[in-house]
Write a protein that holds these residues in place. Structure first.
Motif, PDB file in Angstrom:
ATOM      1  N   ALA A  67      -4.717   3.152  -3.701  1.00 24.91           N
ATOM      2  CA  ALA A  67      -3.789   3.057  -2.570  1.00 24.91           C
ATOM      3  C   ALA A  67      -2.814   1.897  -2.697  1.00 24.91           C
ATOM      4  O   ALA A  67      -2.029   1.656  -1.802  1.00 24.91           O
ATOM      5  CB  ALA A  67      -4.576   2.938  -1.273  1.00 24.91           C
ATOM      6  N   VAL A  68      -2.871   1.168  -3.808  1.00 24.41           N
ATOM      7  CA  VAL A  68      -2.075  -0.044  -3.928  1.00 24.41           C
ATOM      8  C   VAL A  68      -1.009   0.156  -4.998  1.00 24.41           C
ATOM      9  O   VAL A  68      -1.287   0.657  -6.086  1.00 24.41           O
ATOM     10  CB  VAL A  68      -2.992  -1.232  -4.281  1.00 24.41           C
ATOM     11  CG1 VAL A  68      -2.201  -2.404  -4.785  1.00 24.41           C
ATOM     12  CG2 VAL A  68      -3.809  -1.621  -3.067  1.00 24.41           C
ATOM     13  N   LEU A  69       0.224  -0.214  -4.660  1.00 26.96           N
ATOM     14  CA  LEU A  69       1.333   0.042  -5.575  1.00 26.96           C
ATOM     15  C   LEU A  69       1.891  -1.214  -6.232  1.00 26.96           C
ATOM     16  O   LEU A  69       2.873  -1.151  -6.918  1.00 26.96           O
ATOM     17  CB  LEU A  69       2.470   0.750  -4.829  1.00 26.96           C
ATOM     18  CG  LEU A  69       2.105   2.075  -4.176  1.00 26.96           C
ATOM     19  CD1 LEU A  69       3.274   2.609  -3.402  1.00 26.96           C
ATOM     20  CD2 LEU A  69       1.674   3.073  -5.223  1.00 26.96           C
ATOM     21  N   THR A 104       0.837  -1.192   0.000  1.00 27.18           N
ATOM     22  CA  THR A 104       0.000   0.000   0.000  1.00 27.18           C
ATOM     23  C   THR A 104       0.872   1.243   0.000  1.00 27.18           C
ATOM     24  O   THR A 104       2.050   1.190   0.347  1.00 27.18           O
ATOM     25  CB  THR A 104      -0.894   0.037   1.248  1.00 27.18           C
ATOM     26  OG1 THR A 104      -0.064   0.040   2.400  1.00 27.18           O
ATOM     27  CG2 THR A 104      -1.812  -1.158   1.314  1.00 27.18           C
ATOM     28  N   ALA A 105       0.273   2.349  -0.399  1.00 24.68           N
ATOM     29  CA  ALA A 105       1.029   3.598  -0.504  1.00 24.68           C
ATOM     30  C   ALA A 105       1.617   3.991   0.842  1.00 24.68           C
ATOM     31  O   ALA A 105       2.739   4.467   0.929  1.00 24.68           O
ATOM     32  CB  ALA A 105       0.105   4.701  -1.014  1.00 24.68           C
ATOM     33  N   ARG A 106       0.856   3.755   1.893  1.00 19.75           N
ATOM     34  CA  ARG A 106       1.292   4.190   3.207  1.00 19.75           C
ATOM     35  C   ARG A 106       2.466   3.376   3.728  1.00 19.75           C
ATOM     36  O   ARG A 106       3.323   3.876   4.439  1.00 19.75           O
ATOM     37  CB  ARG A 106       0.100   4.063   4.165  1.00 19.75           C
ATOM     38  CG  ARG A 106       0.315   4.619   5.556  1.00 19.75           C
ATOM     39  CD  ARG A 106       0.301   6.121   5.529  1.00 19.75           C
ATOM     40  NE  ARG A 106       0.209   6.711   6.849  1.00 19.75           N
ATOM     41  CZ  ARG A 106      -0.921   7.122   7.402  1.00 19.75           C
ATOM     42  NH1 ARG A 106      -2.059   6.978   6.771  1.00 19.75           N
ATOM     43  NH2 ARG A 106      -0.927   7.675   8.576  1.00 19.75           N
ATOM     44  N   VAL A 107       2.517   2.105   3.376  1.00 19.23           N
ATOM     45  CA  VAL A 107       3.517   1.235   3.975  1.00 19.23           C
ATOM     46  C   VAL A 107       4.776   1.134   3.113  1.00 19.23           C
ATOM     47  O   VAL A 107       5.778   0.609   3.540  1.00 19.23           O
ATOM     48  CB  VAL A 107       2.885  -0.163   4.254  1.00 19.23           C
ATOM     49  CG1 VAL A 107       3.031  -1.076   3.070  1.00 19.23           C
ATOM     50  CG2 VAL A 107       3.458  -0.796   5.494  1.00 19.23           C
TER      51      VAL A 107
END
Lengths: 361, 318, 150, 196, 167
Positions: free
Chosen positions: C110-112, C72-75
């Motif tokens: 949100a998924v890379l 995910t973008a955040r992680v």
């Protein structure tokens, strides 16, 4: 005593999933907790509006693999309400069986992780080994160990024949004494009691204030279980005891989960006894879904799960919104962690059975 | 000529250094194997600790930017050397008697604090908050178990000293010799409380459950060792293997050093070490969970300390 | 002399390859693969310790990195940072379809995923979630690759 | 048989003077579901206060932007009749509909408020502690403003992503990242073609 | 401390570890593993594509015919394709040996083409897809199915009507 800010997470071995806490500690005692969420945010609510109604059954199942039966079930229930589909009785019982099998596995998993966090590896392994019986059931009956794929719109897509029922009963007969033994262990083992009793206490008043749900609420004495308050599937025809404890500490939550695992075994047996004949789904094809909106609730292993679905004149739903039990319970951590020791942080966090992938979607 | 080589050989080859390392790693292998069996698993091969060490030697050591490099890398080396020296100080009944010039029981006690100190230094040198927490926990643990240990040793030393007509004897060969003529302290009721206290000291000193608090993986991510990798981590593994041999050997010397002379004495010594490792370490670590640091601290102040004091008082009064 | 040296080097490499330590990174997975990794690693039924594997608490001790989840973008930054902390030589294993292709979460903002765009992946273990036996199979393949790199 | 109080509709109508539209349904298992559309979003706070006094628990909050209904072209010379929601807010496909789902001992009561695009809504967090996260979440999913929220930070979505993600309706396969279906299939086709 | 009993049981009973990877692994019959595609049964209805949530299945029109593609590295093994397939053309096997080195990533795919043929009745260009006869009594024989394959939709409808079929 020195003051530190320690980062717990986002990638931390004690946390099954990435979650980031910034914890200000004074010596070994927690002074302040700041929760930074969003590491598992995959935008599934957005994806749900991009996939059609039938794809969403699988998508919702992948929100979280530990409650992976409750999501599609609640979603399917909402769609069925909109389309006016009546689920055949046999399918209702089969849904309960699938639900309860997941509940046993999920609750045992959480309880075993508690042992792992306490550093009691042997007990962890023992409980996980017992859980394997349920995993074998899932793999044999449904074909996958995590995402069992039991539900479709209109019913279920697996059936239990005589042989399957006999196998299931045999596994339950092996499992029930093992769960009873584990319960006795958790009730009396000094290592477990020493690390869990009186830790992470949530008072009943705080619990009501935070609106916690599921085993966390029941461990604080709140007698709320969707299965009895708002029965769905076949639960209105089954005897569902609701377990509550008054202490609200980590140990109480573990004991509630173990008691519910035992109850779940009993419920599966009741279902097998009462299982009526008939079709397992009201339709074998993809039924047309008219525009409409509906709310469906069910009791996931972690508590109340609520789905809201709005459909329009399109194969894709306009909005699918769900609120998972962990979402409500996170906030209560602030109360539980106040004044806790560093060593107990992971134990307390685990005690709400945090399903981060559910919460952040 | 040969005399002057004696001490370095004792440190590097036998009974310290290489021999103790091989012995310590084998003991760890056995321990893991038995623990696995108790947990219903197959477990790793017996030689797994050797494989781990070879692997670590082949990996790269990374020094974190926040760390003080000489201290960070020097700490494990000092620990390993100190333990190799300590291993040379522990006699093997009937087979090996250390050179009295090397030091006596008191020196050994001092050396035994080195690993803990080294871990503390390592923890603070790594500059990570977990290392810092590991530091304070290591310190607390050391404070907790050192007291009982000293008192246990004092009880044994006093028993020997009084038996010989003196007051105390801090010479391990003398303690052994006394037991060989008067019977092992294992069977001496006056020292039973001390023995119990000593058994509690094992898991604490070796850093295993229920007292692996400074290195608790699920709490502080292995604490002081968090930032170590490759050969430097290997040195810590060497240190801990040597330490196992030292403290187990110390236990044998203090409480049951009865053995025949010659090579058979060595064999008997090994058997005792293995038995002690399996009973005092493997079984303990699989049958309970970790304590919290305050619980562990209170435990040591309550039980081992009281038992050791009791034993010492009994010995003094008898 | 050279043959002796060679023999020493092959022997140490063989011994070292019997000690692959594993570190698991969750890059935003749904739990399924993580639970199965934990199951594989820790419970008696599968016991990867037979292969010399050991789960470690610090990335600095690891040799084989298991990555689950669709990144995910955040992680992402955390994952990359932790990945860099694993000392060479290392082998990366993508567990589950999410890190390989994004799986079911493909097309989300949100998924890379795929993971291989950000770091070198060596072995893929598709599955949703892969069963423990499949994870062991993948780990065995990773060990074979790792031995070549030692 | 509904377990909801029979006077619910009346009480809600009293607390919301601008008017309500109330429907209720009870299913075969005796579980009720009531929907109450508020004519004015300003009535939300009193209505929610009433629910709180009733002992209700705020389950969750759903926000969406309902698609505008298709309207027949107006006849010659007449002004087009724009569709509206109950209460008069234009149903133009941009208006926010916020559903507050309350749980009353197992039954569900949903209060619905319509907020015009660019408008704001009162925060329920002072009333229900558990409204904190849902309200933070709806602020990051849509550009609606929750006034009076004590902690209006982003909740889940990474700062690297622009806000109001559900509102912008990011086009399928047109995202900046590489996870899109199109790119992957092109690779698969190229590779399988050459290797199989 | 009451756990000692379990430990001693383990000590006596021996390990419960399965032999895999050094021996065979148990696989249940219903295991939902790698998807297999049977070209001969495919009607080209594309139901599987529509229910495939991760988009692992894709149909394309190519000059040779309708191409079915499926990539195992996207598949989430949910089995909906199998469930909704009217003719069981797509089925999940019990094969779970999917781990592969990353070089082989894109070869983990199924690629089949439902070819264009000329309708055996009217000669129009049509897809050689399997029929899905519902309510045909007596059921189609193998030859009849083979015949049906090469009929265009119009002619097929006619032929089915002759047999009293509903679709």
């Amino acid at each position: 005593m020195s003051n530190f800010t320690i980062p717990v997470g986002p990638l931390h071995v004690a946390l099954e999933e990435p979650m980031y806490f910034r914890i200000d500690v004074s010596g070994e005692t927690v002074a302040h907790v700041d929760i930074h969420a969003g590491h598992v945010h995959r935008g599934i609510e957005y994806l749900a509006t991009k996939r059609n109604i039938f794809q969403n059954i699988v998508l919702t199942e992948r929100i979280c693999s530990l409650c992976s039966n409750s999501h599609p079930q609640a979603y399917a229930m909402a769609i069925e309400q909109i389309a006016g589909l009546v689920v055949p009785p046999r399918a209702e019982y089969l849904r309960v069986i699938a639900d309860e099998i997941k509940r046993v596995a999920s609750n045992l998993f959480n309880v075993s992780v508690l042992a792992h966090l306490v550093g009691f590896e042997s007990l962890f392994m023992h409980v996980m080994e017992v859980r394997e019986m349920m995993q074998d059931v899932k793999e044999t009956v449904f074909g996958n160990r995590m995402d069992i794929g039991a539900n479709i719109v209109g019913g279920v897509r697996y059936d239990i024949d005589g042989e399957g029922a006999a196998y299931l009963r045999a596994q339950l007969d092996r499992l029930a004494p093992a769960v009873a033994e584990i319960t006795a262990l958790y009730r009396t083992n000094g290592s477990i009691l020493g690390r869990t009793r009186g830790i992470g206490v949530l008072t009943r008043a705080d619990a009501v204030d935070c609106s916690v749900v599921g085993p966390v609420a029941r461990a604080c004495g709140i007698d709320y279980d969707v299965r009895t308050k708002a029965p769905y599937a076949a639960y209105d025809r089954l005897e569902v005891p609701v377990h509550t404890l008054a202490d609200g500490d980590v140990w109480s939550r573990a004991m509630i989960r173990l008691a519910e695992a035992a109850t779940a075994i009993d419920l599966i047996r009741q279902c097998l006894d009462q299982l009526p004949d008939g079709p397992i789904s009201c339709t074998s094809e993809r039924p047309p879904i008219p525009p409409g909106e509906a709310i469906a609730k069910c009791e996931a292993p972690r508590g109340e799960l609520i789905y809201y679905v709005r459909t329009i004149d399109s194969p894709r739903p306009e909005r699918v919104k769900w609120r998972v039990p962990s979402f409500m319970n996170w906030d209560a951590l602030r109360f539980m962690l106040k004044g806790a020791k560093i060593a107990d942080i992971a134990i307390i966090v685990n005690s709400i059975d945090p399903c981060i992938s559910c919460t952040e979607r | 000529m040969i005399e002057s080589l004696y001490t370095p050989l004792a440190m590097l080859i036998f009974p310290g250094g290489l021999f103790a390392l091989a012995l310590g790693l084998s003991l760890k292998g056995l321990d893991r194997r038995l623990a696995a069996r108790l947990q219903g698993r197959v477990g790793p091969p017996l030689a797994q600790p050797f494989y781990d060490l070879v692997k670590l030697a082949k990996k790269r050591t990374m020094v974190p930017d926040t760390a003080c490099q000489p201290v960070f890398l020097g700490a494990p080396l000092i620990g390993a050397v100190a333990m190799a020296l300590a291993a040379a100080l522990v006699p093997i009944a009937g087979f090996y008697t250390p050179d009295p010039l090397l030091g006596d029981l008191l020196v050994l006690l001092y050396l035994l604090t080195v690993p803990a100190v080294v871990l503390m230094i390592a923890g603070s040198a790594s500059g990570s908050p977990f290392g810092a927490i590991g530091f304070s926990r290591e310190m607390a643990m050391m404070l907790a178990y050192e007291g009982p240990l000293v008192l246990v040793v004092a009880a044994v030393a006093m028993r020997t000293g009084l038996g010989q007509g003196g007051l105390v004897s801090f010479s391990l060969p003398e303690i052994i010799a006394y037991q060989q003529t008067h019977g092992a302290f294992l069977f001496d009721p006056l020292l039973w409380p001390a023995l119990a206290a000593f058994l509690a000291f094992y898991p604490a000193n070796l850093g295993i459950i229920p007292f692996d608090i400074p290195e608790a993986e699920t709490e502080v991510l292995e604490g002081p060792l968090l930032e170590y990798s490759g050969p430097a981590l290997g040195l810590f593994k060497i240190m801990s293997a040597l330490k196992a041999v030292v403290v187990l050997g110390l236990g044998v010397a203090l409480f049951y050093p009865i053995a025949p002379d010659g090579i058979a004495g060595l064999a008997v010594h090994l058997v005792k070490l293995i038995a002690l490792m399996l009973i005092g370490v493997s079984v303990v670590r699989v049958s309970c969970g970790r304590l919290r640091i305050d619980q562990a601290f209170r435990f040591f102040l309550k039980w081992p300390l009281a038992l050791a004091v009791l034993s010492l008082a009994c010995v003094a009064l008898a | 002399m050279t043959s002796l040296k060679q023999m020493f080097s092959t022997q140490t490499r063989r011994m070292a390859s019997l000690s692959p330590w594993i570190y698991r990174i969750n890059a935003g997975s749904c739990n399924g693969c993580d639970v199965e990794c934990a199951t594989t690693a820790l419970i008696p039924r599968y016991d990867v310790e037979r292969l010399g594997c050991q789960y470690c608490g610090s990335p600095r001790h690891a040799d084989i990195v298991l990555i689950t989840g669709p990144l995910t973008a955040r992680v992402k930054d955390s994952v990359l940072r932790v990945y860099d902390e694993v000392p060479e030589p290392k082998v990366t294993v993508a567990v589950g379809v999410c890190p390989i292709s994004g799986g079911i979460f493909r097309d989300s903002y949100a998924v890379l995923a795929p993971l291989s765009k950000y770091l070198p992946v060596d072995v893929n273990i598709p599955g949703c979630a892969p069963r423990p036996q499949a994870i062991i199979e993948g780990i065995a393949q990773a060990i074979a690759i790792w031995r070549e790199r030692l | 048989m509904s377990k909801l109080p029979e006077t619910l509709e009346l009480c809600l109508a009293t607390t919301a003077p601008a008017g309500i539209e109330f429907t209720s349904k009870t299913d075969a298992k005796g579980v009720s579901c009531a929907w109450c559309t508020l004519a004015s979003k300003d009535d939300l706070l009193p209505a929610a206060t009433f629910m709180k006094n009733l002992g209700a628990r705020l389950s969750t909050i759903t926000i969406l932007q309902p698609k505008a209904p298709a309207t027949p072209a107006p006849a010659e010379g007449e002004a087009a009749v724009l569709p509206t929601f109950f209460g008069g807010v234009a149903s133009d496909g941009k208006t926010f509909e916020i559903n507050y789902h309350f749980d009353v001992n197992g039954d569900t009561v949903t209060l619905i408020a319509h907020v015009p695009f660019g408008g704001n809504i009162a925060s329920l967090t002072p009333l229900f502690r558990c409204a904190d996260w849902p309200e933070r979440e709806l602020m990051e999913l849509y550009s609606v403003v929750v006034s009076g929220h004590p902690d209006p930070r982003r909740l889940f979505i990474d700062p690297s992503i622009d806000g109001a993600v559900l509102e912008r309706l990011i086009p399928f396969s047109a995202l900046a990242n590489s996870a899109t279906t199109k790119g992957l299939w092109e690779k698969i086709m190229a590779q399988t073609g050459s290797k199989s | 401390m009451n756990f000692i009993k379990n430990l001693m049981q383990n000590l006596v009973r021996g390990p419960s570890t399965v032999s895999y990877p050094f021996g065979p692994a148990w696989t249940p019959d219903k295991f939902r593993g790698r998807v297999a595609f049977k070209l001969a049964s495919c009607t080209g209805c594309r139901a599987c594509e529509q229910v495939c949530a991760p988009g692992a299945i894709r149909f394309d029109k190519t000059p040779e015919g309708l191409r079915f593609m499926m990539w195992h590295n996207s598949c989430v093994f949910c089995g909906l394709c199998e469930h909704y397939c009217p003719t069981d053309a797509i089925q999940q096997t019990t094969d779970w040996h999917l781990a592969h080195a990353v070089e082989d990533e894109f070869t983990m795919a199924i690629r089949e083409v439902i070819a264009y043929v000329n309708c055996s009745a009217c000669g129009a260009k049509t897809l050689s897809s399997a029929p899905n006869p519902v309510g045909v009594n007596p059921p189609f024989s193998a030859e009849e199915i083979e015949q049906q394959r090469n009929l265009c939709p119009g002619c097929r409808k006619k032929a089915l009507a002759e047999r009293g079929a509903t679709s």
